[in-house]
Design a protein around this motif. Structure first.
Motif, short mmCIF file in Angstrom:
data_model
loop_
_atom_site.label_atom_id
_atom_site.label_comp_id
_atom_site.label_asym_id
_atom_site.label_seq_id
_atom_site.Cartn_x
_atom_site.Cartn_y
_atom_site.Cartn_z
N ALA A 164 5.14 -29.20 -1.70
CA ALA A 164 3.88 -28.51 -1.41
C ALA A 164 3.25 -27.89 -2.65
O ALA A 164 2.03 -27.75 -2.72
N ASN A 165 4.05 -27.58 -3.65
CA ASN A 165 3.49 -26.97 -4.86
C ASN A 165 2.89 -28.00 -5.81
O ASN A 165 2.40 -27.64 -6.88
N LYS A 166 2.88 -29.27 -5.43
CA LYS A 166 2.31 -30.33 -6.27
C LYS A 166 1.00 -30.88 -5.71
O LYS A 166 0.45 -31.83 -6.25
N ARG A 213 1.00 -30.75 13.65
CA ARG A 213 2.40 -30.42 13.40
C ARG A 213 2.84 -29.19 14.22
O ARG A 213 3.95 -29.15 14.73
N LEU A 214 1.95 -28.22 14.32
CA LEU A 214 2.27 -27.02 15.10
C LEU A 214 2.46 -27.37 16.57
O LEU A 214 3.42 -26.91 17.20
N SER A 240 3.67 -19.74 10.25
CA SER A 240 3.85 -19.11 8.95
C SER A 240 3.88 -20.15 7.83
O SER A 240 3.27 -19.97 6.78
N ARG A 241 4.59 -21.25 8.07
CA ARG A 241 4.66 -22.33 7.06
C ARG A 241 3.29 -22.97 6.88
O ARG A 241 2.89 -23.30 5.76
N MET A 299 -1.15 -22.35 -0.63
CA MET A 299 -0.70 -23.07 -1.81
C MET A 299 -1.71 -24.15 -2.21
O MET A 299 -2.11 -24.23 -3.37
N TRP A 300 -2.10 -24.97 -1.26
CA TRP A 300 -2.97 -26.11 -1.56
C TRP A 300 -4.37 -25.68 -2.00
O TRP A 300 -4.98 -26.33 -2.84
#
Length: 80
Positions: A16-18, A51-52, A60-61, A68-69
């Motif tokens: 996710a950090n990419k 997804r939820l 939370s995710r 992040m994105w």
């Protein structure tokens, strides 16, 4: 629908950090950039909602991924 599936694949395959959720490098004027931005937000929201609903991710995710994105990753990658 294809974009939402692609986003879900990214979530499964890419750290996710990419990922940068949106880049404002559209050269066709601010109106089109804004339009692309709105579509991007819609597609990310729909993919994460899918997804939820399926229980594949917590709220939370999903919030963490959005942050992040759309903020943290571009800030870090572009040293802003």
């Amino acid at each position: 629908f294809m974009t939402q599936n692609m986003i879900n694949e990214w979530i499964d395959l890419v750290p996710a950090n990419k990922i940068i959720g949106f880049a404002g490098d559209h050269c066709n004027g601010p109106e089109k950039t804004y339009g692309v931005y709105k579509l991007t937000l819609e597609n990310i929201a729909r993919a994460l909602a899918m997804r939820l609903e399926r229980g594949l991710m917590t709220q939370s995710r999903a919030i963490d991924i959005c942050k992040m994105w759309l903020y943290d990753n571009p800030k870090a990658i572009y040293n802003l």
